[in-house]
Scaffold this motif. Structure first.
Motif, PDB file in Angstrom:
ATOM      1  N   LEU A 195      38.494  31.904   6.270  1.00 28.12           N
ATOM      2  CA  LEU A 195      39.833  32.337   5.694  1.00 28.12           C
ATOM      3  C   LEU A 195      40.915  33.091   6.932  1.00 28.12           C
ATOM      4  O   LEU A 195      40.239  33.549   7.978  1.00 28.12           O
ATOM      5  CB  LEU A 195      39.610  33.559   4.800  1.00 28.12           C
ATOM      6  N   GLU A 196      41.999  32.994   6.709  1.00 30.42           N
ATOM      7  CA  GLU A 196      42.935  33.753   7.752  1.00 30.42           C
ATOM      8  C   GLU A 196      43.258  35.155   6.992  1.00 30.42           C
ATOM      9  O   GLU A 196      42.755  35.528   6.036  1.00 30.42           O
ATOM     10  CB  GLU A 196      44.359  32.899   7.573  1.00 30.42           C
ATOM     11  N   GLY A 197      43.955  35.788   7.988  1.00 31.40           N
ATOM     12  CA  GLY A 197      44.316  37.361   7.546  1.00 31.40           C
ATOM     13  C   GLY A 197      43.128  38.478   7.564  1.00 31.40           C
ATOM     14  O   GLY A 197      42.485  38.609   8.474  1.00 31.40           O
ATOM     15  N   ARG A 198      43.018  38.865   6.498  1.00 30.99           N
ATOM     16  CA  ARG A 198      42.124  40.252   6.436  1.00 30.99           C
ATOM     17  C   ARG A 198      40.868  39.769   6.908  1.00 30.99           C
ATOM     18  O   ARG A 198      40.050  40.639   7.550  1.00 30.99           O
ATOM     19  CB  ARG A 198      41.928  40.531   5.007  1.00 30.99           C
ATOM     20  N   LEU A 199      40.439  38.637   6.745  1.00 29.38           N
ATOM     21  CA  LEU A 199      38.691  38.425   6.961  1.00 29.38           C
ATOM     22  C   LEU A 199      38.847  37.255   8.238  1.00 29.38           C
ATOM     23  O   LEU A 199      37.669  37.091   8.488  1.00 29.38           O
ATOM     24  CB  LEU A 199      38.115  37.904   5.900  1.00 29.38           C
ATOM     25  N   ASP A 209      40.135  45.453   9.486  1.00 28.33           N
ATOM     26  CA  ASP A 209      40.777  46.642  10.345  1.00 28.33           C
ATOM     27  C   ASP A 209      41.023  47.857   9.283  1.00 28.33           C
ATOM     28  O   ASP A 209      41.184  49.122   9.686  1.00 28.33           O
ATOM     29  CB  ASP A 209      42.257  46.158  10.579  1.00 28.33           C
ATOM     30  N   ASP A 210      41.024  47.673   8.038  1.00 27.09           N
ATOM     31  CA  ASP A 210      41.018  48.788   6.977  1.00 27.09           C
ATOM     32  C   ASP A 210      39.630  49.367   6.557  1.00 27.09           C
ATOM     33  O   ASP A 210      39.640  50.043   5.744  1.00 27.09           O
ATOM     34  CB  ASP A 210      42.060  48.399   5.757  1.00 27.09           C
ATOM     35  N   GLY A 211      38.699  48.971   7.410  1.00 26.75           N
ATOM     36  CA  GLY A 211      37.456  49.531   7.137  1.00 26.75           C
ATOM     37  C   GLY A 211      36.488  48.548   6.041  1.00 26.75           C
ATOM     38  O   GLY A 211      35.339  49.455   5.573  1.00 26.75           O
ATOM     39  N   VAL A 212      37.016  47.769   5.259  1.00 25.61           N
ATOM     40  CA  VAL A 212      36.100  47.031   4.421  1.00 25.61           C
ATOM     41  C   VAL A 212      35.178  46.076   4.923  1.00 25.61           C
ATOM     42  O   VAL A 212      35.421  45.290   5.964  1.00 25.61           O
ATOM     43  CB  VAL A 212      37.271  46.074   3.527  1.00 25.61           C
ATOM     44  N   LYS A 213      33.888  46.130   4.518  1.00 27.21           N
ATOM     45  CA  LYS A 213      32.846  45.539   4.957  1.00 27.21           C
ATOM     46  C   LYS A 213      33.140  44.025   4.515  1.00 27.21           C
ATOM     47  O   LYS A 213      33.270  43.657   3.344  1.00 27.21           O
ATOM     48  CB  LYS A 213      31.307  45.945   4.539  1.00 27.21           C
ATOM     49  N   PHE A 259      47.144  42.321  -8.817  1.00 27.21           N
ATOM     50  CA  PHE A 259      46.892  43.910  -8.906  1.00 27.21           C
ATOM     51  C   PHE A 259      46.065  44.327  -7.608  1.00 27.21           C
ATOM     52  O   PHE A 259      45.373  43.759  -7.148  1.00 27.21           O
ATOM     53  CB  PHE A 259      46.294  44.243 -10.174  1.00 27.21           C
ATOM     54  N   VAL A 260      46.285  45.856  -7.544  1.00 25.19           N
ATOM     55  CA  VAL A 260      45.220  46.213  -6.684  1.00 25.19           C
ATOM     56  C   VAL A 260      43.955  46.590  -7.392  1.00 25.19           C
ATOM     57  O   VAL A 260      43.958  47.201  -8.436  1.00 25.19           O
ATOM     58  CB  VAL A 260      45.937  47.839  -6.327  1.00 25.19           C
ATOM     59  N   MET A 261      42.845  45.842  -6.773  1.00 27.07           N
ATOM     60  CA  MET A 261      41.555  46.123  -7.435  1.00 27.07           C
ATOM     61  C   MET A 261      40.474  47.044  -6.766  1.00 27.07           C
ATOM     62  O   MET A 261      39.479  47.124  -7.310  1.00 27.07           O
ATOM     63  CB  MET A 261      40.973  44.528  -7.374  1.00 27.07           C
ATOM     64  N   GLY A 262      40.992  47.852  -5.682  1.00 26.60           N
ATOM     65  CA  GLY A 262      40.238  48.658  -4.931  1.00 26.60           C
ATOM     66  C   GLY A 262      41.018  49.353  -3.999  1.00 26.60           C
ATOM     67  O   GLY A 262      42.206  48.797  -3.562  1.00 26.60           O
ATOM     68  N   PHE A 263      40.768  50.659  -3.748  1.00 25.42           N
ATOM     69  CA  PHE A 263      41.398  51.568  -2.890  1.00 25.42           C
ATOM     70  C   PHE A 263      41.585  50.949  -1.588  1.00 25.42           C
ATOM     71  O   PHE A 263      42.440  51.186  -0.781  1.00 25.42           O
ATOM     72  CB  PHE A 263      41.004  53.111  -2.771  1.00 25.42           C
ATOM     73  N   GLU A 265      42.600  47.983  -0.836  1.00 27.24           N
ATOM     74  CA  GLU A 265      43.692  47.198  -1.065  1.00 27.24           C
ATOM     75  C   GLU A 265      44.926  48.056  -1.219  1.00 27.24           C
ATOM     76  O   GLU A 265      45.883  47.279  -1.403  1.00 27.24           O
ATOM     77  CB  GLU A 265      43.353  46.093  -2.148  1.00 27.24           C
ATOM     78  N   ALA A 266      44.854  49.069  -1.151  1.00 24.88           N
ATOM     79  CA  ALA A 266      46.013  49.975  -1.712  1.00 24.88           C
ATOM     80  C   ALA A 266      47.267  49.877  -0.723  1.00 24.88           C
ATOM     81  O   ALA A 266      48.462  49.747  -1.318  1.00 24.88           O
ATOM     82  CB  ALA A 266      45.537  51.428  -1.652  1.00 24.88           C
ATOM     83  N   ASN A 267      47.224  49.405   0.336  1.00 26.62           N
ATOM     84  CA  ASN A 267      48.184  49.271   1.121  1.00 26.62           C
ATOM     85  C   ASN A 267      48.680  47.609   1.290  1.00 26.62           C
ATOM     86  O   ASN A 267      49.516  47.261   2.285  1.00 26.62           O
ATOM     87  CB  ASN A 267      48.132  49.834   2.757  1.00 26.62           C
ATOM     88  N   LEU A 268      47.929  46.846   0.707  1.00 25.79           N
ATOM     89  CA  LEU A 268      48.103  45.489   0.828  1.00 25.79           C
ATOM     90  C   LEU A 268      49.133  44.836  -0.347  1.00 25.79           C
ATOM     91  O   LEU A 268      49.012  45.336  -1.322  1.00 25.79           O
ATOM     92  CB  LEU A 268      46.828  44.704   0.510  1.00 25.79           C
ATOM     93  N   PRO A 269      50.131  44.094   0.238  1.00 28.90           N
ATOM     94  CA  PRO A 269      50.960  43.392  -0.886  1.00 28.90           C
ATOM     95  C   PRO A 269      50.023  42.530  -1.539  1.00 28.90           C
ATOM     96  O   PRO A 269      49.222  41.873  -0.920  1.00 28.90           O
ATOM     97  CB  PRO A 269      52.046  42.847   0.134  1.00 28.90           C
ATOM     98  N   HIS A 270      50.492  42.295  -2.884  1.00 30.50           N
ATOM     99  CA  HIS A 270      49.792  41.367  -3.767  1.00 30.50           C
ATOM    100  C   HIS A 270      50.893  40.199  -4.125  1.00 30.50           C
ATOM    101  O   HIS A 270      52.135  40.642  -4.298  1.00 30.50           O
ATOM    102  CB  HIS A 270      49.222  42.105  -4.730  1.00 30.50           C
ATOM    103  N   TYR A 271      50.478  39.065  -4.334  1.00 29.64           N
ATOM    104  CA  TYR A 271      51.423  37.995  -4.686  1.00 29.64           C
ATOM    105  C   TYR A 271      51.087  36.818  -5.713  1.00 29.64           C
ATOM    106  O   TYR A 271      49.747  36.895  -6.170  1.00 29.64           O
ATOM    107  CB  TYR A 271      51.691  37.326  -3.341  1.00 29.64           C
ATOM    108  N   VAL A 272      52.033  36.474  -6.308  1.00 27.98           N
ATOM    109  CA  VAL A 272      51.637  34.686  -6.798  1.00 27.98           C
ATOM    110  C   VAL A 272      52.428  34.122  -6.012  1.00 27.98           C
ATOM    111  O   VAL A 272      53.287  34.317  -4.934  1.00 27.98           O
ATOM    112  CB  VAL A 272      52.312  35.149  -8.410  1.00 27.98           C
ATOM    113  N   LEU A 273      51.930  32.570  -6.115  1.00 31.29           N
ATOM    114  CA  LEU A 273      52.648  31.657  -4.923  1.00 31.29           C
ATOM    115  C   LEU A 273      53.373  30.455  -5.936  1.00 31.29           C
ATOM    116  O   LEU A 273      52.958  30.004  -6.958  1.00 31.29           O
ATOM    117  CB  LEU A 273      51.462  30.868  -4.295  1.00 31.29           C
ATOM    118  N   LEU A 274      54.566  30.460  -5.196  1.00 31.94           N
ATOM    119  CA  LEU A 274      55.572  29.263  -6.020  1.00 31.94           C
ATOM    120  C   LEU A 274      55.185  28.071  -5.054  1.00 31.94           C
ATOM    121  O   LEU A 274      55.403  28.309  -3.893  1.00 31.94           O
ATOM    122  CB  LEU A 274      56.760  29.914  -5.865  1.00 31.94           C
TER     123      LEU A 274
END
Length: 428
Positions: A195-199, A209-213, A259-263, A265-274
């Motif tokens: 995956l790209e990005g967060r993981l 980087d935001d402490g998520v295992k 939606f934010v599904m956990g704290f 993810e609180a600072n992450l933007p969430h999207y739908v894809l067109l």
């Protein structure tokens, strides 16, 4: 062909007992507006429509009301596949009725032929504009049922069976497409590797980087390599809650949850894809636009020592805009370092009471439980705080307690390396 890709709605979710109906209703109103404004002719929902296999009456009402609202919209096709949180039986209970509205639901592969997972998609004029391979989440028992005579090592099970399934469905989709120049898309609800990005670039033992295992997010088994996906024009994935590409391929994507599904993810933007997909002979064109979802509620994680947490809460209380009637609700998680002889709840009680009405603390979490337990301070640990430990933390303490080693010792580290992955596989 233009469509919107979304996933992981988790309707009925009550993160830390927060009533999220208002969020869901606002999202569906917004999503219908996007469908109309962007003139999207299809909607693809890649699993985890509900948060539990037996969703509440209210969660079902939200789901069916939204689908019914699309009748007078440009959206002429809806593809819905089951996720690991969904009950296939529940999703498919209204299948015949929804089929009439061109809403195709595939909750499970049980009893289906590959051709049963292939659907034509139509534009506003009633002409076929694309083909969809609607592949849902596969539980391990379903994976094994697809290869009853073959013995495959657990490490190869997911990639081998998914490869076989996608290949067989792709063959049927090609037959359905025939010689028509139509874009072909596929769905999936699974853990894809690379995956790209967060993981990106993270191993299962590391943290983001935001402490998520990473282990907590993607598990240790079942990662599916991108090579299992056939040469389609787009793969619409669900299961990961943030938007991501797979193997840097813009045609294989997770939309993420709206939606934010956990704290975490609180600072992450969430999207739908067109998604715009075109097929001209052998040439394909693809354009993907990320549309950020609006937030009805706000979420914030405050971390640090008890003193640092207190100061940040006080800063929130004194902020100029706090408490206004139009201010959005703010839900707060406190992540603090345990201090001997100090009750965190008592220490912060008055500060929390001083927060404006639109702010509330809904969760408490200890940031260093492993170090705390390693100092043999278990007898001072408050029972009320046990619920704030995650699976990894609980299993870590169980292993250390049973072996009698500390987390910092060579023996303790060896014991954790040996047993902790097994516990986490069971939990996953």
């Amino acid at each position: 062909m233009r469509f919107i890709h979304t996933a992981d709605w988790h309707l009925g979710n009550q993160m830390h007992e927060i009533d999220r109906r208002e969020e869901a209703e606002a999202f569906f109103r917004w999503l219908k507006t996007q469908i109309i404004e962007k003139n999207a002719e299809s909607l693809v929902v890649s699993g985890d429509i509900f948060d539990t296999t037996n969703p509440s009456v209210e969660a079902r009402r939200l789901y069916y009301s939204f689908l019914a609202s699309l009748v007078d919209s440009p959206c002429k096709n809806v593809i819905i596949v089951g996720g690991n949180h969904d009950s296939a039986l529940m999703l498919e209970s209204s299948k015949e009725l929804l089929d009439v509205l061109n809403i195709h639901v595939v909750g499970s592969v049980n009893g289906l032929r590959p051709a049963d997972m292939c659907f034509e998609l139509f534009d506003a004029n009633g002409s076929v504009s694309g083909i969809c391979m609607a592949v849902p989440f596969l539980r391990e028992v379903e994976l094994r049922n697809l290869i009853p005579e073959e013995k495959i090592p657990d490490t190869d099970l997911y990639s081998t069976v998914y490869q076989k399934l996608y290949t067989s469905v792709f063959e049927e989709a090609e037959k359905l497409r025939s010689d028509r120049a139509l874009p072909l898309i596929a769905t999936g609800h699974l853990y894809a590797s690379d995956l790209e990005g967060r993981l990106s670039g993270k191993k299962s033992s590391e943290k983001t980087d935001d402490g998520v295992k990473v282990l907590d997010v993607v598990g240790t088994l079942g990662n599916v390599p991108p090579s299992v996906f056939p040469p389609v024009d787009y793969v619409a994935l669900g299961h990961i809650h943030y938007s991501s590409m797979v193997a840097k391929n813009p045609a294989i994507r997770y939309s993420g949850s709206p939606f934010v599904m956990g704290f975490d993810e609180a600072n992450l933007p969430h999207y739908v894809l067109l998604v715009d997909a075109e097929k001209n002979g052998e040439e394909s064109k693809l354009n993907v636009e990320k549309i950020e979802t609006p937030r009805t509620f706000l979420y914030k994680r405050i971390s640090g020592t008890l003193l640092e947490v207190k100061k940040e809460l006080e800063a929130l209380s004194s902020s100029k805009s706090s408490g206004s009637k139009d201010e959005k609700k703010l839900f707060i998680e406190l992540c603090y370092k345990r201090e001997l002889g100090i009750s965190a709840r008592e220490y912060l009680e008055e500060t929390i009471k001083a927060l404006p009405e639109n702010m509330s603390v809904v969760n408490w979490k200890i940031t260093d439980p492993e170090a705390f337990f390693a100092r043999n301070e278990v007898r001072d640990f408050e029972a009320s705080e046990v619920k704030n430990l995650d699976d990894r933390e609980i299993f870590t303490q169980l292993i250390l307690a049973k072996t009698g080693f500390s987390a910092e010792s060579e023996e303790g580290r060896a014991a954790l390396e040996k047993f902790l992955p097994l516990f986490l596989q069971i939990a996953d």
